[in-house]
Design a protein around this motif. Structure first.
Motif, PDB file in Angstrom:
ATOM      1  N   GLN A 215       0.822  -1.210   0.000  1.00  0.00           N
ATOM      2  CA  GLN A 215       0.000   0.000   0.000  1.00  0.00           C
ATOM      3  C   GLN A 215       0.857   1.260   0.000  1.00  0.00           C
ATOM      4  O   GLN A 215       0.611   2.189  -0.776  1.00  0.00           O
ATOM      5  N   SER A 216       1.861   1.297   0.847  1.00  0.00           N
ATOM      6  CA  SER A 216       2.609   2.535   1.062  1.00  0.00           C
ATOM      7  C   SER A 216       3.486   2.912  -0.114  1.00  0.00           C
ATOM      8  O   SER A 216       3.762   4.097  -0.331  1.00  0.00           O
ATOM      9  N   TYR A 217       3.946   1.937  -0.888  1.00  0.00           N
ATOM     10  CA  TYR A 217       4.886   2.226  -1.966  1.00  0.00           C
ATOM     11  C   TYR A 217       4.295   2.041  -3.359  1.00  0.00           C
ATOM     12  O   TYR A 217       5.008   1.863  -4.339  1.00  0.00           O
ATOM     13  N   GLY A 218       2.950   2.109  -3.447  1.00  0.00           N
ATOM     14  CA  GLY A 218       2.299   2.164  -4.751  1.00  0.00           C
ATOM     15  C   GLY A 218       2.326   0.875  -5.540  1.00  0.00           C
ATOM     16  O   GLY A 218       2.256   0.898  -6.778  1.00  0.00           O
ATOM     17  N   LEU A 219       2.398  -0.275  -4.856  1.00  0.00           N
ATOM     18  CA  LEU A 219       2.411  -1.555  -5.556  1.00  0.00           C
ATOM     19  C   LEU A 219       1.045  -2.217  -5.620  1.00  0.00           C
ATOM     20  O   LEU A 219       0.852  -3.181  -6.370  1.00  0.00           O
ATOM     21  N   PHE A 222      -0.556  -2.798  -9.053  1.00  0.00           N
ATOM     22  CA  PHE A 222       0.044  -3.882  -9.831  1.00  0.00           C
ATOM     23  C   PHE A 222      -0.524  -5.230  -9.405  1.00  0.00           C
ATOM     24  O   PHE A 222      -0.797  -6.099 -10.238  1.00  0.00           O
ATOM     25  N   GLN A 223      -0.709  -5.397  -8.098  1.00  0.00           N
ATOM     26  CA  GLN A 223      -1.282  -6.650  -7.635  1.00  0.00           C
ATOM     27  C   GLN A 223      -2.722  -6.813  -8.101  1.00  0.00           C
ATOM     28  O   GLN A 223      -3.157  -7.924  -8.422  1.00  0.00           O
ATOM     29  N   LYS A 224      -3.459  -5.703  -8.164  1.00  0.00           N
ATOM     30  CA  LYS A 224      -4.847  -5.780  -8.638  1.00  0.00           C
ATOM     31  C   LYS A 224      -4.916  -6.259 -10.081  1.00  0.00           C
ATOM     32  O   LYS A 224      -5.907  -6.857 -10.508  1.00  0.00           O
ATOM     33  N   LYS A 225      -3.869  -5.988 -10.838  1.00  0.00           N
ATOM     34  CA  LYS A 225      -3.810  -6.447 -12.227  1.00  0.00           C
ATOM     35  C   LYS A 225      -3.087  -7.785 -12.374  1.00  0.00           C
ATOM     36  O   LYS A 225      -2.840  -8.261 -13.491  1.00  0.00           O
ATOM     37  N   GLY A 226      -2.750  -8.398 -11.224  1.00  0.00           N
ATOM     38  CA  GLY A 226      -2.146  -9.717 -11.259  1.00  0.00           C
ATOM     39  C   GLY A 226      -0.645  -9.734 -11.419  1.00  0.00           C
ATOM     40  O   GLY A 226      -0.058 -10.761 -11.762  1.00  0.00           O
ATOM     41  N   TRP A 227       0.033  -8.600 -11.117  1.00  0.00           N
ATOM     42  CA  TRP A 227       1.484  -8.543 -11.257  1.00  0.00           C
ATOM     43  C   TRP A 227       2.145  -8.787  -9.906  1.00  0.00           C
ATOM     44  O   TRP A 227       2.079  -7.973  -9.007  1.00  0.00           O
ATOM     45  N   TYR A 228       2.774  -9.917  -9.777  1.00  0.00           N
ATOM     46  CA  TYR A 228       3.435 -10.317  -8.542  1.00  0.00           C
ATOM     47  C   TYR A 228       4.909 -10.666  -8.766  1.00  0.00           C
ATOM     48  O   TYR A 228       5.504 -11.365  -7.957  1.00  0.00           O
ATOM     49  N   ALA A 288       9.918 -12.190  -0.935  1.00  0.00           N
ATOM     50  CA  ALA A 288       8.684 -12.967  -1.007  1.00  0.00           C
ATOM     51  C   ALA A 288       7.466 -12.130  -0.628  1.00  0.00           C
ATOM     52  O   ALA A 288       6.352 -12.367  -1.121  1.00  0.00           O
ATOM     53  N   SER A 289       7.662 -11.125   0.219  1.00  0.00           N
ATOM     54  CA  SER A 289       6.564 -10.238   0.614  1.00  0.00           C
ATOM     55  C   SER A 289       6.113  -9.338  -0.525  1.00  0.00           C
ATOM     56  O   SER A 289       4.926  -9.063  -0.688  1.00  0.00           O
ATOM     57  N   VAL A 290       7.069  -8.867  -1.324  1.00  0.00           N
ATOM     58  CA  VAL A 290       6.781  -7.870  -2.367  1.00  0.00           C
ATOM     59  C   VAL A 290       6.556  -8.519  -3.727  1.00  0.00           C
ATOM     60  O   VAL A 290       5.697  -8.072  -4.502  1.00  0.00           O
ATOM     61  N   ALA A 291       7.313  -9.557  -4.050  1.00  0.00           N
ATOM     62  CA  ALA A 291       7.216 -10.212  -5.358  1.00  0.00           C
ATOM     63  C   ALA A 291       7.085 -11.713  -5.153  1.00  0.00           C
ATOM     64  O   ALA A 291       7.999 -12.484  -5.437  1.00  0.00           O
ATOM     65  N   PRO A 292       5.926 -12.188  -4.670  1.00  0.00           N
ATOM     66  CA  PRO A 292       5.793 -13.587  -4.268  1.00  0.00           C
ATOM     67  C   PRO A 292       5.787 -14.595  -5.415  1.00  0.00           C
ATOM     68  O   PRO A 292       5.760 -15.801  -5.161  1.00  0.00           O
ATOM     69  N   MET A 509      11.107  -3.216  -8.069  1.00  0.00           N
ATOM     70  CA  MET A 509      11.536  -2.974  -9.445  1.00  0.00           C
ATOM     71  C   MET A 509      11.300  -4.204 -10.307  1.00  0.00           C
ATOM     72  O   MET A 509      10.974  -4.083 -11.496  1.00  0.00           O
ATOM     73  N   ALA A 510      11.430  -5.395  -9.734  1.00  0.00           N
ATOM     74  CA  ALA A 510      11.162  -6.618 -10.483  1.00  0.00           C
ATOM     75  C   ALA A 510       9.695  -6.675 -10.910  1.00  0.00           C
ATOM     76  O   ALA A 510       9.378  -7.081 -12.036  1.00  0.00           O
ATOM     77  N   VAL A 511       8.806  -6.277 -10.020  1.00  0.00           N
ATOM     78  CA  VAL A 511       7.375  -6.240 -10.364  1.00  0.00           C
ATOM     79  C   VAL A 511       7.141  -5.276 -11.524  1.00  0.00           C
ATOM     80  O   VAL A 511       6.422  -5.590 -12.486  1.00  0.00           O
ATOM     81  N   LEU A 512       7.752  -4.095 -11.454  1.00  0.00           N
ATOM     82  CA  LEU A 512       7.584  -3.109 -12.529  1.00  0.00           C
ATOM     83  C   LEU A 512       8.117  -3.630 -13.858  1.00  0.00           C
ATOM     84  O   LEU A 512       7.470  -3.474 -14.904  1.00  0.00           O
ATOM     85  N   ASN A 513       9.297  -4.222 -13.834  1.00  0.00           N
ATOM     86  CA  ASN A 513       9.871  -4.706 -15.083  1.00  0.00           C
ATOM     87  C   ASN A 513       9.022  -5.808 -15.710  1.00  0.00           C
ATOM     88  O   ASN A 513       8.936  -5.910 -16.935  1.00  0.00           O
ATOM     89  N   GLY A 514       8.384  -6.629 -14.866  1.00  0.00           N
ATOM     90  CA  GLY A 514       7.474  -7.629 -15.400  1.00  0.00           C
ATOM     91  C   GLY A 514       6.319  -6.984 -16.144  1.00  0.00           C
ATOM     92  O   GLY A 514       5.930  -7.432 -17.231  1.00  0.00           O
ATOM     93  N   ALA A 515       5.775  -5.907 -15.570  1.00  0.00           N
ATOM     94  CA  ALA A 515       4.676  -5.191 -16.226  1.00  0.00           C
ATOM     95  C   ALA A 515       5.157  -4.509 -17.497  1.00  0.00           C
ATOM     96  O   ALA A 515       4.472  -4.521 -18.529  1.00  0.00           O
ATOM     97  N   PHE A 516       6.347  -3.905 -17.464  1.00  0.00           N
ATOM     98  CA  PHE A 516       6.891  -3.234 -18.648  1.00  0.00           C
ATOM     99  C   PHE A 516       7.124  -4.231 -19.786  1.00  0.00           C
ATOM    100  O   PHE A 516       6.794  -3.965 -20.940  1.00  0.00           O
ATOM    101  N   LYS A 517       7.686  -5.363 -19.463  1.00  0.00           N
ATOM    102  CA  LYS A 517       7.986  -6.348 -20.505  1.00  0.00           C
ATOM    103  C   LYS A 517       6.703  -6.886 -21.139  1.00  0.00           C
ATOM    104  O   LYS A 517       6.642  -7.109 -22.356  1.00  0.00           O
ATOM    105  N   TYR A 518       5.677  -7.082 -20.339  1.00  0.00           N
ATOM    106  CA  TYR A 518       4.410  -7.599 -20.860  1.00  0.00           C
ATOM    107  C   TYR A 518       3.686  -6.556 -21.700  1.00  0.00           C
ATOM    108  O   TYR A 518       3.174  -6.848 -22.781  1.00  0.00           O
ATOM    109  N   ASN A 519       3.651  -5.330 -21.208  1.00  0.00           N
ATOM    110  CA  ASN A 519       2.850  -4.288 -21.863  1.00  0.00           C
ATOM    111  C   ASN A 519       3.576  -3.566 -22.988  1.00  0.00           C
ATOM    112  O   ASN A 519       2.946  -3.099 -23.942  1.00  0.00           O
TER     113      ASN A 519
END
Length: 585
Positions: A215-219, A222-228, A288-292, A509-519
């Motif tokens: 919640q605090s760091y704007g992730l 991404f989780q709502k769109k299934g990015w983990y 594991a908490s941020v990018a499970p 950053m790993a979560v973001l890069n996953g979204a960038f690569k997909y989109n």
């Protein structure tokens, strides 16, 4: 090191008279060379020596997309194979070092060679002696100050640095500390109660849960769109300790970890933690908490044991970095991130060790397109470890990494951020740091300010300040470094330190890069993108600017500051801001 070409060579012929020799430039500090000599180093001492070869700057730049931080996932291939020395040059080196009982290993990019050899044999080969010194209650060895090592001129020109001919560099150390919660003790993995990860009311002291990070760091978007973090690699460099499998399995089970964990071990197995704190376990818990759903690879080695046996632990650290370089030389479009939560006083590390690690970090960034996050240290503004003596920690001070400082974050019951200030504790014991003083930050004395920092002084307030010297300023950003939930020694508890903040940002950053690569079929790497995003922050706000608190010496002020850098990340804003730098379709 693993996956190398190994050669147990035959005795070298007696050098001929037409060979010309050149003294190696080791840049060992004068205070080390002039320290009292206590005797000779045993001829039977095995030295693990690392030779870093120069790379053509034009060669590596052509792999860097002209300095851009975005890279097409379609641009693959073995780009690294032409980085290092030629086969002919290697044969010269192998022949020179190929004496009895020596093992010579060259990595696959031909940028790094290790030699395992007895000190007496190496001394004869390099026309020197090895002696032991004592300074400030610390023993170390160096070549004889009056007879420094020499190598043939024919091979000297290819050498950038040689490490392991001394062990003067102050050992790097992991950071952080653990406060167990006595009410959450369990006896085995099977009976672990997972409720502490979701029930704040069960904690007697405020503790940050995974939902607080999200919640605090704007992730959360991404989780709502299934990015983990699925499909993304998070690489850990753990040279000092290994994790306890039962503790990690318990935490993974509680956060429903669906990713993978692989371990690569080099240069001896690191020690199993005997006290409460376990750096490797902390790193794994946070990721594991941020990018499970991430793919975690833990590169570990026995650097602490190497130093205790009389070696240079930075050579072991570089072995780990070079193994990553080898492993990803054919996969430069992975978008992998690296997290490193250790460091040593920059001022107490030899120039050869600095140059060795720096080139590995450059290759990982420019050639293999990775983002490297390094803890800025937990000794506040006093990275020397001596209270009141300003200094920064290396490798956080290296210009190829994202130096990560720490904050004290407080959240509401629903996980929304309530307040955040720079982390420090001026009441802590001043006699020794013990990783409890606060967020590391200050001005490097070894590395000049990189272009991306120099060019941002006009667009980002605070970068040019009364302490600026034209050298690298750190940290680059920060994240929560206190009261982070973790599980160690069959207990739930809270972990503190920039060692917790670093894997948090890396896995984000790993979560973001996953979204960038997909989109967008692109991803971002390196430190410069954070500054580029902040320069355009008016629209998307990629950072939460931290303006309260200090790191005992420097205050957190509006804009960039020494305790927290650009601030703490708003990953949604960062993601939106970076889209402005994508190539036009």
């Amino acid at each position: 090191m693993g996956n190398t070409t190994s050669n147990n060579a035959t005795p070298t012929p007696t050098p001929t008279s037409n060979l010309q020799y050149q003294t190696l430039k080791l840049d060992i500090p004068q205070q080390a060379l002039t320290a009292p000599i206590t005797g000779p180093l045993s001829d039977n001492q095995i030295l693990h020596v690392g030779v870093t070869f120069k790379i053509d700057p034009n060669t590596i730049k052509k792999f860097d997309n002209k300095g851009s931080d975005s890279s097409s996932t379609q641009n693959s291939g073995d780009l690294a194979k032409n980085l290092g020395i030629s086969e002919q040059a290697y044969q010269q080196f192998k022949h020179y070092f190929g004496i009895k009982d020596a093992t010579v290993n060259l990595n696959k990019t031909r940028t790094w060679m290790t030699i395992d050899i007895k000190a007496g044999s190496l001394a004869t080969l390099m026309q020197t002696k090895f002696v032991t010194h004592k300074l400030n209650n610390r023993s170390f060895y160096t070549p004889d100050p009056n007879q420094m090592p020499k190598v043939p001129v024919q091979i000297a020109g290819a050498i950038l640095a040689v490490s392991g001919l001394d062990n003067y560099s102050h050992p790097a150390r992991p950071g952080g500390f653990f406060t167990p919660a006595s009410s959450h003790h369990t006896q085995s993995t099977a009976d672990v109660d997972c409720s502490p990860l979701t029930n704040k009311a069960g904690w007697t002291t405020p503790t940050l849960l995974p939902s607080d990070y999200i919640q605090s760091y704007g992730l959360a978007p991404f989780q709502k769109k299934g990015w983990y973090g699925q499909g993304q690699k998070v690489l850990l460099v753990e040279p000092y300790d290994t994790y306890i499998r039962n503790d990690v399995n318990a935490f993974f089970n509680c956060v429903n970890f669906k990713g993978t964990l692989k371990t690569v071990t080099l240069d001896g197995t690191p020690q199993v933690p005997t006290g409460f704190f376990d750096e490797s376990t902390l790193d794994l818990d946070v990721i594991a908490s941020v990018a499970p759903y991430a793919q975690i690879v833990d590169y570990q080695g026995d650097a602490g044991g190497a130093y205790q046996r009389g070696g240079d632990d930075f050579v072991v650290i570089n072995d780990l970095l070079q193994q990553i370089i080898d492993d990803y030389r054919n996969d430069t479009h992975s978008g992998a991130v690296i997290s490193m939560s250790f460091g040593g006083p920059e001022s107490e590390i030899t120039q050869n060790d600095l140059a060795m690690i720096n080139q590995s970090l450059q290759i990982l960034t420019e050639d293999e397109h990775m983002s490297i996050f390094v803890a800025s240290g937990d000794c506040a503004a006093f990275g020397t470890g001596s209270y009141g003596q300003l200094g920064v920690s290396f490798p956080a001070s290296d210009p190829w990494v994202v130096a990560t400082g720490g904050t004290m974050l407080k959240t509401e019951a629903n996980g929304q951020r309530a307040s955040e200030i720079a982390w420090s504790d001026s009441t802590a014991d001043h006699s020794t740091c013990n990783n409890s003083w606060g967020s590391g930050g200050g001005v490097s004395t070894a590395f000049k300010a990189p272009d991306w920092q120099q060019q941002s002084t006009s667009s980002i307030s605070g970068l040019q300040n009364q302490y600026s010297t034209g050298y690298r300023q750190l940290p680059d950003l920060a994240a929560a470094a206190t009261n982070n939930v973790c599980y160690m020694q069959n207990r739930w508890g809270a972990c503190d330190g920039t060692s917790a903040a670093t894997p948090l940002v890396a896995s984000g950053m790993a979560v973001l890069n996953g979204a960038f690569k997909y989109n967008f079929k692109h991803f971002f790497f390196g430190p410069s993108g954070w500054y580029a995003a902040q320069a355009k922050e008016a629209k998307y706000h990629p950072f939460y600017n931290i303006t309260k608190g200090d790191n005992i010496y420097y205050r957190a002020t509006p804009g960039w500051n020494y305790p927290t850098g650009l601030g703490t990340p708003n990953f949604l804003g960062f993601y939106q801001s970076l889209q402005q730098f994508l190539p036009h379709k």
